[in-house]
Design an enzyme around this catalytic site. Sequence first.
Site, short mmCIF file in Angstrom:
data_model
loop_
_atom_site.label_atom_id
_atom_site.label_comp_id
_atom_site.label_asym_id
_atom_site.label_seq_id
_atom_site.Cartn_x
_atom_site.Cartn_y
_atom_site.Cartn_z
N GLU A 91 4.05 -7.06 14.24
CA GLU A 91 3.16 -7.44 15.32
C GLU A 91 2.69 -8.89 15.27
OE1 GLU A 91 0.62 -5.01 12.36
OE2 GLU A 91 2.68 -5.09 13.02
N ARG A 128 0.82 -1.22 0.00
CA ARG A 128 0.00 0.00 0.00
C ARG A 128 0.85 1.26 0.00
NH1 ARG A 128 -2.13 -4.05 2.61
NH2 ARG A 128 -1.12 -3.46 4.56
#
Length: 173
Positions: A98, A61
């Site tokens: 994460e 993105r």
Amino acid sequence: MNPMDLKQLIRHVPDFPKPGILFYDITTLLRDPEGLKATIDQLSAPYVGQGIDAVIGIESRGFILGSAVADRIGAGFIPIRKPGKLPAKSMREAYALEYGTDALEIHADSVETGQRVLIVDDVLATGGTAAAAARLVRQLGGELHGLAFLIELLFLSGKGKLPAEKVYSVVQY
């Protein structure tokens, strides 16, 4: 459109890409013409006239946002990709995220010594990806002007991995 308006255009997808992760999906914002324009306007504004030579977008993105920011501020665009995607000699930097580990690669000849660089991506989460990209820029001799994100997830403290960097985000959660 202000940042609160942009937040309304971002879809939240629970348990993606794995259980316990809340994914902030910007495809709903990108498909909205006013939302897309406002996003690029707000990501670009702090960097207009700042002498940025190149904008680096992080796969994937960051390619969409970064190339539009580069065009808006009159800079070139450089992609940072997942491993094995670049055709010429590249440099690699591993990082933790994460929900696992990964690595980024950049063409070894993409940034010239002293070139002023801006890194753009969609989300600043734990900061691992952004920190890896910053290390790559510096290894190539680039002068990192800053990092710009559409979304910053404050609860994950990503700026903590970028203590010496100028970090800008349009919306925060």
